[in-house]
Design a protein around this motif. Structure first.
Motif, short mmCIF file in Angstrom:
data_model
loop_
_atom_site.label_atom_id
_atom_site.label_comp_id
_atom_site.label_asym_id
_atom_site.label_seq_id
_atom_site.Cartn_x
_atom_site.Cartn_y
_atom_site.Cartn_z
N LYS A 100 2.84 72.67 59.66
CA LYS A 100 3.87 73.69 59.74
C LYS A 100 4.56 73.83 58.39
N PHE A 101 4.69 72.72 57.72
CA PHE A 101 5.36 72.76 56.43
C PHE A 101 4.57 73.61 55.44
N GLU A 102 3.26 73.57 55.57
CA GLU A 102 2.42 74.41 54.71
C GLU A 102 2.83 75.87 54.82
N HIS A 103 3.18 76.25 56.05
CA HIS A 103 3.61 77.63 56.29
C HIS A 103 4.90 77.93 55.52
N ILE A 104 5.85 77.00 55.62
CA ILE A 104 7.13 77.18 54.92
C ILE A 104 6.91 77.22 53.42
#
Ligand SMILES: Cc1cc2nc3c(=O)[nH]c(=O)nc-3n(C[C@H](O)[C@H](O)[C@H](O)COP(=O)(O)O)c2cc1C
Length: 135
Positions: A100-104
């Motif tokens: 999910k952090f990749e998305h951010i």
């Protein structure tokens, strides 16, 4: 009032306890200086939004640069703001998984681009929703 968003690399091996300590300091100190925001960590990175009076936010940011629990801080957005996005949070925390952090992290691609006010606003709205759902 300004809003500042940065990413940084978490110290390798940082424990949940250490993150809790960061949160404790933030919740003690930020109300005194009128700063609100959110801290997101996932995998080996942090992303933090700080909003409040310009001097307070900048002083705090400079103080954070010296904190060894993270490094390589990169400002992604800093802008004048009329309203707070995180008025209920002296510092909210969201732990997210690296995926999910990749998305951010896509916000990093928008560093210094004119379009990014919109991208930023949308990403922030998602965070607020998530925070409100979790607490
Ligand atoms: C990623 C990260 C975010 C932080 N955010 C804040 C913050 O919003 N407010 C704060 O007071 N300290 C924050 N800290 C901690 C400060 O660097 C510092 O340790 C703390 O303000 C010291 O507080 P004390 O003087 O009350 O012990 C953060 C540290 C890290 C690594």
């Amino acid at each position: 009032m300004i809003r500042l968003l940065y990413f940084s690399h978490a110290m390798p091996g940082l424990s949940d306890d250490q993150v809790r300590n960061i949160l404790q300091s933030s919740r003690k100190n930020n109300p005194v200086i009128g700063v609100t925001g959110v801290l997101i960590y996932g995998g080996d990175m942090f992303m933090q939004v700080l909003e409040g009076p310009e001097q307070a936010v900048l002083r705090l940011y400079v103080k954070l640069l010296d904190d060894r629990r993270h490094s390589n801080s990169q400002i992604v957005q800093m802008s004048y703001a009329k309203e707070r996005m995180f008025q209920n949070w002296s510092m909210g925390v969201i732990k997210t998984n690296p995926l999910k952090f990749e998305h951010i992290k896509k916000l990093l691609d928008h560093r210094l681009e004119a379009v990014h006010a919109e991208v930023f606003a949308e990403t922030m709205r998602e965070f607020v929703k998530q925070l409100n759902a979790e607490h």
